[in-house]
Design an enzyme around this catalytic site. Structure first.
Site, short mmCIF file in Angstrom:
data_model
loop_
_atom_site.label_atom_id
_atom_site.label_comp_id
_atom_site.label_asym_id
_atom_site.label_seq_id
_atom_site.Cartn_x
_atom_site.Cartn_y
_atom_site.Cartn_z
N LYS A 1 5.40 9.39 8.22
CA LYS A 1 5.20 8.92 9.60
C LYS A 1 6.29 9.44 10.55
O LYS A 1 6.23 10.61 10.94
CB LYS A 1 5.10 7.38 9.60
CG LYS A 1 3.88 6.86 8.79
CD LYS A 1 3.70 5.35 8.94
CE LYS A 1 2.78 4.76 7.90
NZ LYS A 1 1.35 4.88 8.17
N TYR B 1 0.85 -1.19 0.00
CA TYR B 1 0.00 0.00 0.00
C TYR B 1 0.89 1.24 0.00
O TYR B 1 1.85 1.33 0.76
CB TYR B 1 -0.90 0.02 1.24
CG TYR B 1 -1.82 1.21 1.29
CD1 TYR B 1 -1.65 2.20 2.24
CD2 TYR B 1 -2.85 1.36 0.36
CE1 TYR B 1 -2.48 3.31 2.29
CE2 TYR B 1 -3.69 2.47 0.40
CZ TYR B 1 -3.50 3.44 1.36
OH TYR B 1 -4.34 4.52 1.39
N ASP C 1 9.43 2.64 -1.08
CA ASP C 1 8.48 3.29 -0.18
C ASP C 1 8.90 2.99 1.25
O ASP C 1 8.66 1.90 1.77
CB ASP C 1 7.07 2.78 -0.47
CG ASP C 1 6.01 3.42 0.43
OD1 ASP C 1 4.82 3.34 0.08
OD2 ASP C 1 6.37 3.97 1.50
#
Lengths: 471, 499
Positions: free
Chosen positions: B334, B207, B302
């Site tokens: 994050k 994702y 990613d």
């Protein structure tokens, strides 16, 4: 991997010196001439530290910036690095003070670093900035938005205007089952691929046709029309009958400079979209809570199906939102099958900033005040411009304004592009040297705040008069 | 319990003309397809938001306060926000029961609106490396806020944060943005613009945010709901996306052999955590980098989840740095936001030079690089020293080992997988999970029972079997012990549910 000592040596996060004095008289130091400044008089800004930091920035960040328009490309001169802001004022890293009409591109409508908002932020910081789980504050802000914005019965918070428009687009396609969208030339809806067609804001500022890296398939379903041209819209509906998911627009354009809708334009869009089962999406990222508490839709009394929001709604922190009719919004996961998610969406700190900002805006008189001072500002600038013999036009609605260096009228992006951008650049530089910070692009609207005093406005108009005589 | 703040903002008025007057919210939500599994006795098509009968929220657990306020707030939320939440996984659909509304968080502990405290293993899905409300991060953010939270202009702190990222990773130039989704959508556009090609290769179960092109067989919330794609994404948007099984070298080689010169980039989670934790096989990332290089495609890693978490230099610190290769582009998020919305994409200087304003590939953001988020992120990264990573590793290995022991003792088929201090538990009888197919076949009802048993014992796991368990450096020995103490009963609950 490069290591840099230039900026690192100022490693403290606190300002190098105490806030400089706020007296206007002494804040210009005509000392060091900045090499590449476009100076329209002998006075120059001392921008040594800005230059130093920006030079280091260019080694790390493409163009030295994290958003293109900040690089001053269309106005020239040394981009200015800022140290602090408060109310209607900004201070750069060299200690120069400016009256700010960028307002961080919209969020700062109650003034920068509002004491009450900050006090609330500090309390919330201690309780955690992000839980990854629901919190009450999301409900509170959602309810406030729903009560304020006529079209919004249900709302989803995200982290930026770009995310809000992406979400709204996917939702419109999911809800209608159609794929095509109509947008208007010069309007900017964030940088999701389908919107990077004849876009405003930085795309316009940099003179880019559209963007490489965007597959044709992503934009082939994006139809465009000139702003304010309802006939062009009707033609598009005729030749794409039953295929259009949504019409999206800035109800008052801010991303191509300031362009208002002609009387009846928004109404006509509302009618034609209703007739065709197409959703009308108002991108109120800029106009929301700025033209009126209920945004442009309240101001013009037109209710779209979906609305995107951002800037003001985050109170200076990254927040976006999309909302609208309940039956449409219920398609969004996890209520429905249309997927959209975000780790930091609805985080309590951003919600706090939004809640307290909106709270301030519910106090009586806010929008009348903004209307008043902004009107004085724009009229003052335009009068000075006319007297100095410049071709100029412009206007304002409440806390949003714009001025074009063209005789106008400006109804669409093509009209806006007739502006003398060279003259705008000189105007921009002159105002900068006079202590007024305008958006470094002809194709951006200007913003005032509740913290702008009439003295600020008088100062600005006087400065504009002097600058307009010289350029 | 803290008094709910009375913020005296205008509330929605019932019967207001633009409202669907008197619509029954529960009726609306019953139309949702997302009903919890039938093991919970949920009537067909009915209230997935209802309290689930016989759920572990009831008798056996020692004294948590009934989440009555959470329930009330959830009802209130459903009226104003789709599904009552601003991100799908928070709605507890996969585990049933009432999502807990959080009132405050500090260190490794959450407190909900009913006064229940939990040891936090969600960690806000990754950012909370140092725990919630770390005093120095709070101080830095407070100081920055005093000087204004957003200027719309260049600032010092964004440069300092960029320096920090560049110093710790193979990235030469970086652009700050406000979310992982924004980072990935920009990086993909950049890769396409740089190469002049269109095809993007991704892996099933990974994702990368909700950009249209990559919403194909995605992990995270989509894996949780078992949705293969999503309505509202035109076929054309995913037609240029090739989805391969993760860890499958042959599949990668085949695609590149056939279409290598059309591929703009291959994007992968550096160590996937969005389908549960499914680490790359040894050498896999290096193989991907080399394959891309040979075909003139860009390797986009990613590291939104792994960045600055699995090591001070992310996953690259564990593989590329050791093996001698680097991705062309990397995304971060994050942890680097320090609890604020901030993310980044960066990489080779020549690739980044194509990005506006230096180049023609467009990307922008009003709040990008804002002084508060960057202050929080910078402080977080600077505080993340060797002792922090040592503690993360220690907590992760203790908790994961204990979870394994408890589940094994209770006879629950399971598998713990980890990559450094990221780990998750698969409720499966497989020996290993190497891809999305393997991750998918879990006993969701066993996980749900396990989840609620832990929740009732004051431990808040991710409410989905497809997510990483996030630890922090703020988890104290007491916090860890509380988790360990809760595990045996939770394992029993899982065993009972799968019986």
């Amino acid at each position: 991997m490069a290591t840099f000592t230039g900026v690192g040596s100022h490693s403290s996060l606190l300002p190098v010196s105490a806030k400089p004095s706020r007296t206007r008289s002494g804040h210009r130091r005509a000392s060091v001439l900045v090499r590449n400044a476009i100076s329209v008089e002998n006075k120059s800004l001392k921008l040594d530290k800005s230059e130093e930091i920006f030079t280091a920035a260019k080694e790390l960040l493409p163009g030295g910036v994290n958003s293109p328009v900040r690089a001053f490309r269309s106005v020239g001169g040394q981009p200015i690095v800022f140290d602090s802001v408060k109310g209607s004022r900004m201070w750069d890293v060299d200690g120069n003070e400016y009256i700010d009409y960028v307002g961080s591109w919209g969020p700062a409508i109650i003034g920068h670093a509002d004491d009450k908002v900050n006090a609330a932020l500090i309390e919330t910081l201690k309780k955690g900035t992000s839980f990854g789980a629901p919190c009450l504050l999301e409900n509170v802000l959602a309810e406030a938005v729903i009560a304020a914005v006529p079209s919004v019965e249900m709302v989803r918070f995200v982290n930026s205007g770009t995310e809000a428009c992406m979400g709204a687009l996917r939702l419109a396609r999911a809800f209608t089952g159609h794929e095509k969208i109509i947008k208007f030339e010069g309007c900017y809806h964030g940088h999701a691929d389908p919107f990077l067609v004849k876009a405003g804001s930085g795309v316009a500022t940099l003179g880019l046709p559209d963007s490489p890296g965007v597959p044709k398939a992503a934009t082939s379903e994006t139809l465009t029309a000139p702003y304010n041209d309802i006939d062009a819209v009707k033609l598009l509906f005729e030749s794409n009958k039953g295929e259009i998911a949504a019409v999206i627009l800035e109800p008052v354009v801010g991303n191509a400079g300031f362009i208002t809708p002609k009387p009846g334009f928004l109404n006509a869009l509302r009618e034609i979209t209703k007739e065709n089962g197409t959703l009308l999406i108002f991108d109120e990222v800029m106009t929301g809570f700025r033209l009126a508490y209920g945004g442009a839709q309240e101001y013009f009394n037109i209710t779209p199906d979906l609305t995107t929001m951002g800037k003001v709604i985050g109170g200076g922190l990254p927040v976006g939102a999309y909302g609208g009719r309940r039956e449409i919004m219920e398609m969004v996961a996890p209520a429905g099958p249309m997927y959209q998610a975000g780790t930091l969406s609805g985080n309590p700190l951003a919600m706090t900033a939004g809640i307290h900002t909106l709270k301030r805006l519910t106090e009586p008189g806010c929008y009348e005040y903004l209307d008043n001072i902004t009107g004085q500002l724009v009229n003052g600038i335009l009068d000075s411009g006319k007297r100095a013999g410049h071709k100029m036009c412009g206007g304002h609605i409440r806390g949003m304004f714009g001025v074009f260096f063209t005789s106008g009228p400006v109804y669409n992006f093509e009209d806006a592009k007739k502006s003398d951008t060279g003259k705008f650049a000189r105007f921009h530089r002159g105002m900068l040297e006079a202590g007024v910070y305008l958006a470094p692009s002809q194709f951006e609207a200007g913003f005032t705040s509740l913290a702008h005093t009439s003295k600020d406005i008088e100062f600005t108009v006087e400065a504009a008069e002097k600058v307009l005589k010289r350029i | 319990m803290d008094r709910l703040p009375s913020l005296s903002l205008p509330r929605p008025v019932p019967g207001h003309p633009h409202r669907d007057n008197g619509a029954d919210v529960s009726q609306v939500t019953q139309r949702s397809p997302f009903c919890p599994p039938s093991a919970f006795g949920c009537p067909s098509g009915g209230g997935h938001n209802a309290e689930v009968p016989g759920s572990a929220e009831s008798a056996a657990a020692p004294g948590p306060v009934d989440p009555a306020t959470s329930r009330e707030l959830m009802d209130r939320a459903r009226a104003v926000t789709p599904g009552g939440v601003n991100s799908p996984v928070r709605a507890f659909h996969a585990v049933g029961g009432t999502p807990r509304f959080i009132e405050r968080a500090s260190g490794a502990r959450l407190t909900d609106v009913d006064g229940n405290e939990y040891v936090d293993l969600i960690g806000s899905w990754g950012p909370m490396l140092l725990g919630h409300a770390h005093p120095e991060v709070v101080a830095a953010a407070t100081a920055a806020a005093g000087r204004g939270t957003s200027y719309g202009t260049p600032t010092r702190t964004e440069v300092e944060l960029a320096e920090e990222i560049v110093a710790r990773t193979p990235v030469e130039r970086v652009r700050l943005v406000s979310s992982g989704t924004e980072a990935t959508m920009s990086a993909v556009r950049l890769a396409r613009g740089f190469t002049g090609r269109e095809l993007v290769v991704k892996f099933a179960g990974c994702y990368h945010g909700h950009l249209d092109a990559l919403l194909a067989s995605a992990g995270s919330g989509l894996a949780t709901f078992g949705v293969p794609g999503t309505p509202g994404v035109p076929e054309a948007a995913t037609a240029a996306t090739i989805v391969l099984p993760y860890n499958d070298r042959a599949a990668v080689e085949k695609v590149f052999a056939e279409r290598g010169d059309e591929i703009a980039c291959l994007v992968t989670e550096a160590s996937p955590g969005n389908m549960g934790v499914v680490p790359p096989a040894p050498g896999f990332n290096g193989f991907l980098a080399e394959t891309c290089r040979r075909h003139g495609a860009l390797f986009l890693s990613d590291e939104v989840m792994t960045g600055f978490r699995v090591s001070r230099s992310g996953q690259w610190g564990l593989d590329g740095a050791v093996e001698g290769w680097a991705p062309d582009l990397t995304t971060f998020g994050k942890v680097m936001g320090g609890g604020f919305p901030a993310a980044a994409f960066g990489g080779r200087a020549d690739v980044m030079a194509v990005l506006s304003p230096d180049g023609p590939v467009y990307q922008a953001g009003t709040l990008s690089g804002n002084p508060v988020a960057t202050a929080a992120g910078l402080t977080t990264l600077r505080l993340a020293d060797a002792s922090v990573y040592a503690r993360l590793d220690e907590v992760a290995s203790t908790v994961s080992a204990a979870a394994h022991d408890a589940l094994a003792s209770a006879g629950v088929p399971h598998l713990v997988q980890h990559d450094s201090n990221m780990f998750s538990v698969f409720f499966t009888d497989r020996d290993e999970v190497v891809d999305f197919d393997g991750a998918s076949g879990q006993d969701i009802s066993a996980y749900a029972a396990f989840f609620h048993a832990m929740l009732d014992r004051g431990v808040h796991l991710p409410p989905s079997a497809f997510e990483c368990w996030f630890v922090s450096a703020a988890h104290t020995d007491a916090d860890v012990q509380q988790v360990l103490d809760a595990l045996p009963a939770a394992a029993q609950a899982a065993a009972a549910a799968s019986a």
